[in-house]
Design a protein around this motif. Sequence first.
Motif, short mmCIF file in Angstrom:
data_model
loop_
_atom_site.label_atom_id
_atom_site.label_comp_id
_atom_site.label_asym_id
_atom_site.label_seq_id
_atom_site.Cartn_x
_atom_site.Cartn_y
_atom_site.Cartn_z
N ALA A 15 0.83 -1.21 0.00
CA ALA A 15 0.00 0.00 0.00
C ALA A 15 0.86 1.26 0.00
CB ALA A 15 -0.91 0.00 1.22
N GLN A 16 0.49 2.23 -0.84
CA GLN A 16 1.18 3.52 -0.82
C GLN A 16 0.90 4.25 0.48
OE1 GLN A 16 -0.35 5.46 -4.29
NE2 GLN A 16 0.91 4.29 -5.71
N ALA A 17 -0.32 4.09 0.99
CA ALA A 17 -0.73 4.65 2.26
C ALA A 17 -1.90 3.79 2.75
CB ALA A 17 -1.17 6.11 2.11
N ALA A 18 -2.18 3.85 4.04
CA ALA A 18 -3.27 3.04 4.58
C ALA A 18 -3.92 3.75 5.76
CB ALA A 18 -2.75 1.67 5.02
N ALA A 19 -5.20 3.44 5.96
CA ALA A 19 -5.95 3.97 7.10
C ALA A 19 -6.53 2.80 7.87
CB ALA A 19 -7.06 4.90 6.63
N LEU A 20 -6.56 2.94 9.17
CA LEU A 20 -7.13 1.92 10.04
C LEU A 20 -8.56 2.31 10.39
CD1 LEU A 20 -6.84 -0.60 11.91
CD2 LEU A 20 -6.13 0.99 13.71
N VAL A 21 -9.49 1.40 10.15
CA VAL A 21 -10.89 1.58 10.54
C VAL A 21 -11.16 0.63 11.70
CG1 VAL A 21 -13.30 1.42 9.81
CG2 VAL A 21 -11.54 2.11 8.16
N GLU A 33 -18.30 -6.90 16.19
CA GLU A 33 -18.23 -6.48 17.58
C GLU A 33 -17.19 -5.37 17.77
OE1 GLU A 33 -15.38 -9.74 16.73
OE2 GLU A 33 -17.53 -9.45 16.38
N THR A 34 -17.25 -4.75 18.96
CA THR A 34 -16.28 -3.71 19.31
C THR A 34 -14.86 -4.28 19.25
OG1 THR A 34 -17.87 -2.64 20.77
CG2 THR A 34 -15.56 -2.12 21.13
N GLY A 35 -13.96 -3.48 18.70
CA GLY A 35 -12.57 -3.91 18.56
C GLY A 35 -12.23 -4.46 17.19
N THR A 36 -13.25 -4.72 16.35
CA THR A 36 -12.99 -5.22 15.00
C THR A 36 -12.27 -4.15 14.18
OG1 THR A 36 -14.97 -6.61 15.06
CG2 THR A 36 -14.06 -6.09 12.89
N ARG A 37 -11.29 -4.58 13.40
CA ARG A 37 -10.49 -3.64 12.62
C ARG A 37 -10.40 -4.07 11.16
NH1 ARG A 37 -5.04 -2.77 16.34
NH2 ARG A 37 -5.87 -1.14 17.72
N MET A 38 -10.22 -3.09 10.30
CA MET A 38 -9.88 -3.35 8.90
C MET A 38 -8.95 -2.23 8.42
SD MET A 38 -13.30 -2.25 6.71
CE MET A 38 -12.49 -2.58 5.14
N LEU A 39 -8.17 -2.52 7.40
CA LEU A 39 -7.27 -1.54 6.82
C LEU A 39 -7.74 -1.20 5.41
CD1 LEU A 39 -3.94 -3.09 8.05
CD2 LEU A 39 -4.75 -0.81 8.64
N PRO A 42 -5.66 3.03 -0.95
CA PRO A 42 -6.36 3.57 -2.11
C PRO A 42 -6.84 2.51 -3.09
CG PRO A 42 -4.43 4.90 -1.63
CD PRO A 42 -4.35 3.70 -0.75
N GLN A 43 -6.19 1.33 -3.08
CA GLN A 43 -6.55 0.29 -4.06
C GLN A 43 -7.17 -0.96 -3.46
OE1 GLN A 43 -3.22 1.43 -3.85
NE2 GLN A 43 -3.53 3.04 -5.38
N ALA A 44 -7.04 -1.17 -2.15
CA ALA A 44 -7.45 -2.46 -1.59
C ALA A 44 -7.89 -2.31 -0.14
CB ALA A 44 -6.29 -3.45 -1.69
N ARG A 61 -14.79 7.09 3.45
CA ARG A 61 -14.20 8.09 4.36
C ARG A 61 -12.70 7.89 4.50
NH1 ARG A 61 -17.86 10.86 7.55
NH2 ARG A 61 -19.71 11.19 6.25
N ALA A 62 -12.28 6.62 4.60
CA ALA A 62 -10.84 6.34 4.75
C ALA A 62 -10.08 6.82 3.52
CB ALA A 62 -10.63 4.85 4.96
N ARG A 63 -10.63 6.60 2.34
CA ARG A 63 -9.94 7.01 1.11
C ARG A 63 -9.97 8.53 0.93
NH1 ARG A 63 -11.75 1.64 -2.37
NH2 ARG A 63 -9.96 0.39 -1.62
N GLN A 64 -11.02 9.18 1.43
CA GLN A 64 -11.03 10.63 1.45
C GLN A 64 -9.88 11.14 2.32
OE1 GLN A 64 -14.76 12.57 2.40
NE2 GLN A 64 -15.93 10.99 1.35
#
Length: 293
Positions: A15-21, A33-39, A42-44, A61-64
């Motif tokens: 990834a060129q950059a990434a955001a944690l959701v 559930e609470t604590g679930t995460r995804m990354l 821009p492409q994946a 929102r993450a890609r914005q």
Amino acid sequence: MTRNAERLRCFLDTAQAAALVEVTEAKGSTPRETGTRMLVSPQAIFGTIGGGQLEFMAIDRARQMLAGSSPSAPRADLSREGVTLDIPLGPEIGQCCGGRVGLTIRPVEEALRAELIAQAKADDAASPHVYVFGGGHVGHAMAAAFALLPVQAVVVETRADALEGMPDAVETRLTPVPEEMVREAPAGSAFVVLTHDHALDFLIVAEALKREDAAYVGMIGSRTKKATFKSWFIKTAGGTEETFARLVTPIGGDAVKDKRPAVIAALAAAEIMTALVAHGTDSSQAHQGVSAG
């Protein structure tokens, strides 16, 4: 590096950059559930917070954020920690769960990257072990099923050629004495036995039934094989009726009359995952009881 940690590292490296959701609050009926995460890059994406419109909104929102734009919709707050969202899962977003989800979305900086990889390694290490004895058709199907699940799967064989073509996410062990793997396994492991030799099956199962800390002991086979094993186990191997009762056979139950390897593997994998969760819950409660005392 363990498998999920390695996948995560590869994602972040690519990834060129990434955001944690991250799901910070889950009220009522929610996809995760609470604590679930995804990354999100821009492409994946890596992981999931449950799919549907909730996830689509979070990805957008993450890609914005990654593109440098600042969300301005109601209930969004942009701060140094990123964006916080409060999302009702109702008709207004096209979902009917009826609950409410709180999310945070923040950019993955170097410190957070290291934290995520370290947590992935810890999660991998804490995953329960599943030992599949036998690399035949069903063994391969079982390996394929477990490669997708949050377990550390190990296929044990006495024949080198039977281990060829196993999924990369599954560990393989070649040994002339497979029952030794039972003795070395950590507490809470699951053992499923389906070798090419009934006598070998019996030896491995007898060893596994000695493990009172096993989450699951299963053997592929018919009613006749079960009866034969029971007779040998009690009369020759020093087993008891009580210990024998812990054996699951046939694996996957007998409600579905389909002996294709992939079907057996799917049914058995569901059965084993259920047993692992139940064992983990029981062990956690027992540990809490001791600690409280």
